[in-house]
Every structure is written in C-alpha cells, then in structure tokens.
Scaffold this active site. Structure first.
Site, short mmCIF file in Angstrom:
data_model
loop_
_atom_site.label_atom_id
_atom_site.label_comp_id
_atom_site.label_asym_id
_atom_site.label_seq_id
_atom_site.Cartn_x
_atom_site.Cartn_y
_atom_site.Cartn_z
N PHE A 61 35.64 12.86 32.74
CA PHE A 61 37.03 13.13 32.90
C PHE A 61 37.63 11.59 33.04
O PHE A 61 37.19 10.86 33.61
CB PHE A 61 37.04 13.65 34.33
N ASP A 76 30.61 12.47 40.99
CA ASP A 76 31.91 12.94 41.17
C ASP A 76 31.64 14.68 41.18
O ASP A 76 31.42 15.27 40.22
CB ASP A 76 33.26 12.67 39.92
N TYR A 83 41.50 20.89 45.74
CA TYR A 83 42.52 21.63 45.22
C TYR A 83 41.60 22.37 44.13
O TYR A 83 42.31 23.65 43.83
CB TYR A 83 43.59 21.13 44.68
N LYS A 84 40.38 22.44 43.91
CA LYS A 84 39.68 23.17 42.83
C LYS A 84 39.06 24.53 43.61
O LYS A 84 39.64 25.18 44.07
CB LYS A 84 38.81 22.35 41.95
N ARG A 86 39.30 26.93 27.97
CA ARG A 86 38.63 26.64 28.99
C ARG A 86 39.02 27.64 30.21
O ARG A 86 40.12 27.99 30.47
CB ARG A 86 38.80 25.19 29.79
#
Ligand SMILES: *Cc1c(COP(=O)(O)O)cnc(C)c1O
Length: 420
Positions: free
Chosen positions: A132, A204, A229-230, A379
């Site tokens: 990322f 991560d 928040y995921k 995605r």
C-alpha cells in the site's frame, strides 16, 4: 476456490447458505441501507447499531455534563489502552502490547523508526513494490529523517522477498493481506526468515484484523500496525492500533515523544522521559469520540470465533468468484486474487482492460458498492459479520446485467471522482 462440481447458480442456494451461517444473526447489529449491497467493508466498515446512541451519550453526558472531569470519571484517559486490550485477542497479542492511537500511517512512522533504532548497524528496509503506497511513502520519509543512511529495497515479486534478507537487512515491512489482490503473506515463515537474517519485522494488518486468525505472539512478530475503520468498523478515520513485542518495550523507542507517551504526563516534567510500557507509543491527546465509536464497535466480537469469520470470508469470496466466472464469462474480467481460499483475505479483485472505473461506477448507481483501485482493478470486500450470500448473488446478478451490452460504457460512468 472453484468447486470441482459446477456451482449451483440458483438464488435458493444462496438462501440455503445464509440459513446455515453461524454468523448470520450479527447482521442485525449493523445499520445498513435497505437498497444497498455493501461490498466495501474492507475500505470503510459499516455502522454498528449501538454506535450512534453511545456517541450521543458521550457527547451530551460525558462531554456536555461531565466536561473535563470525564477524563477521569468516564475513563477517557484509559481509552487507548482499553481499546488496545480489546483488539489484542483479535490479533493474537497480549493486552499489554497493543494500543489504539493515531492513524495506521503515523503508527508505521513510529514503529519503523523504533525498529531501525534497534538495528543501528544495518541500512536496508525491505518491502514490496505492490505494498500500500502510504507504507512505502512513510519509509521514504523515515529515510529522509535519518539523513539517507537507510535504503528502501523493493521486492517486485512476493517470492523474491526472502532473497533480499541479508546481513544488512534492518527491517522487513510488509502488509499481510495485499490491498490490491487480497493475497496473504506467510506471516510465520517470513517473520522467521527475517529473524534468521537478524532483521526485525513490521506487519501491516489493515486488511487482516477482523478477518484473518492472527497470532502475533506465536509468530514472534516484532511490531504490527493496523486500521480501526476497515473490518473493525470503528468509523471513518477511526483510531488505528499498534502492537509492540514485549522484548521491545521500554527504553527510548518511538521518536514522536509527545506528552501522552511520557512516564508521567501530568507531572509536567520539562524533559521527556518515556513510559516503559505501550503507552510510550501515544503521542498527543486521543480523539475521544472516535475512540468511543471504535470501542463500541469492538463489542461485536464478543463470543465470535475468528475461525468462523475466516471460514465465512473464504466461502463468500469463493462463491463470488464462482458466480462471476459463470455469469460474466466473456466479459474481459480477469481474476487477480488467489483461487486458493487459504491464500486470500476477505476480498476479491478483478482487472478489466478499459472499464474498471466505469463498471464500478455503474454498479454503485445500481446499488452495489465496491471500489476501484488504479490503474485497472475492481475490488470487492466481503465483511463476514454483515455480508450475506444472497447479497453476493444479487451483486453478481447486477454485475452481469451491467457487463451485458457494455451498459457501463457511458460517459457518466467514466467521470472520475476524487475518492474511488
Ligand atoms: C487502509 C490502509 C492504510 C490506511 O492508512 P491510514 O493512515 O488510515 O490512511 C495503511 N496501510 C494499508 C496497507 C492499508 O490498506
């Protein structure tokens, strides 16, 4: 995983899968719009039903009435530790080793800096090109901070990572579940390979926490960071978390030496003296309202077994792949996620040569929310706590309808917005 027998494409099959889903009842504990099929919980988790009321109570009661007394009386001051301790069992770390703080990006800065300081003779930070971007950007920033003494070394292929681990490798910094294709790294194996080379690891967990069974302590991981928040459903911009192995706590660790990480913040010592425990990884005042939202969202995990969550993630993603391949055959969609369910997280990605963005836009207009990742990736995330098999069925039904006759190929669906 593609089944050996042809998949049952009927909606009745989807209903039957929902009927035997041990997690089915959790969906009611979220507020989801009736006309939306939400396949983006990997980017922003849905709103837990208990959160609005809890936030309202925090704002009116604890802030409005309690005012500054609430730092003590409502336990605000302990929130980062308390929330960290709630996340700890989800990632296989001890409660004393996890804290909720800042953003994932900032937590990477803190942990990467701390890790490099523990390997002062070594100069390489090893990562992969497809990590990322924020992770690699932060590494570049840390390198500027250290006067360019370190180098960021990118593996082009996941299989090449182990070869880069030589006696100059300071830190191996990887994302466990890749944000583009959902592929999973072997955390135990790569951590061991890094340690055998004398390097430290930072994992991560942005796309792992809340879907993958994790065992940071068992894998002997040095540092980890992750997102609130995921799949943890803490709300937009929720505090992130970080993990530090017991052996790396104490002494001077992270460089953002703010007062919240001081051994005695309210002693107002003119000089920094780090806390010896995980609170050293705090920097400044935590966002209390966001902490409360995340803490409330974490109640959803009580009594939930991560192996059930992961089993459902594998089933949902496998079912989606089967349906897309059966119903969207000949559409130029190419699967880029691993077919082996054991090697993917809770997301499935396809590429499309020209229509990636427009197909996602057309789907969103049809009430199916997925996302687009440049340059060509569609995605889809499948949060096991609230995604049903019938949602998957309807999503693919609409996707097939959009692909049929290239209904996505209209100017309005090609117009790019700021957030994709
Ligand atoms: C989502 C994500 C982040 C997010 O970082 P923020 O600081 O919350 O913006 C970081 N790393 C990875 C791998 C991610 O997927």
């Amino acid at each position: 995983m593609t089944s050996a027998t042809p998949p049952d494409l009927s909606i009745d099959h989807a209903r039957a899968l929902d009927a035997t889903d041990p997690l089915a009842s959790l969906r009611e504990r979220f507020i989801l719009p009736a006309d939306v099929i939400y396949l983006d919980g990997n980017s922003l988790g849905a709103l837990p039903r208990a959160v609005p009321e809890r936030i309202a109570a925090t704002v009116t009661g604890e802030w409005g009435d309690g005012l500054i007394r609430s730092w003590n009386d409502a336990g605000w001051i302990e929130a980062p530790r308390r929330v960290g301790a709630r996340i700890a069992p989800l990632i296989g770390g001890g409660a004393a080793n996890v804290i909720a703080a800042d953003s994932t990006t900032v937590n990477l800065f803190k942990t990467l800096s701390a890790a490099l300081a523990l390997r002062p003779q070594r100069t390489k930070i090893i990562t992969e090109t497809r990590n990322f971007p924020t992770d690699n950007y932060i590494a570049e920033g840390v390198i500027r901070q250290t006067g360019g003494r370190h180098r960021l070394v990118h593996a082009e292929q996941a299989t090449a990572i182990a070869d880069l681990l030589d006696d100059d490798a300071a830190v191996l910094m990887l994302t466990h579940v890749n944000y583009r294709d959902g592929s999973v790294h072997d955390m135990a194996g790569l951590t061991k390979a890094a340690h055998d080379a004398g390097a430290l690891v930072i994992w991560d967990l942005a796309h792992s926490a809340g879907v993958m069974p994790l065992d940071l302590a068992g894998c002997d991981v040095d540092f980890a960071i992750g997102c609130g928040y995921k799949f943890l459903n803490g709300g937009p911009g929720a505090p992130a978390f970080l993990y530090v192995a017991p052996r790396h706590l104490g002494g001077f660790g992270q460089p953002l030496s703010g007062w919240f990480g001081h051994a005695d913040p309210f002693g107002f010592d003119p000089h920094y003296q780090p806390a010896e425990d995980i609170t050293q990884y705090l920097c400044g005042t935590p966002p209390v309202i966001s902490m409360v939202a995340l803490e409330t969202a974490l109640d959803l995990w009580d009594g939930v077994a991560m192996r059930d969550v992961n089993a459902k993630a594998r089933q949902l993603t496998g079912y989606f792949i089967d349906l897309v391949e059966a119903r969207c055959a000949g559409s130029d969609l190419t699967l880029i996620s691993p077919r082996d369910a054991a090697r993917r997280g809770a997301q499935v990605s396809f590429t499309h040569p020209t229509g990636g963005y427009a197909i996602i836009s057309a789907l969103i207009a049809d009430g199916v929310i997925g996302d687009f990742r440049a340059p060509d990736i569609l995605r889809f995330g499948f949060a096991p706590l609230y995604t049903r098999f019938v949602d998957v069925w309807h999503a693919v039904d609409r996707l097939a309808g959009i692909l049929d006759g290239r209904r996505w190929d209209r100017p309005e669906f090609h117009a790019r917005r700021k957030v994709t």
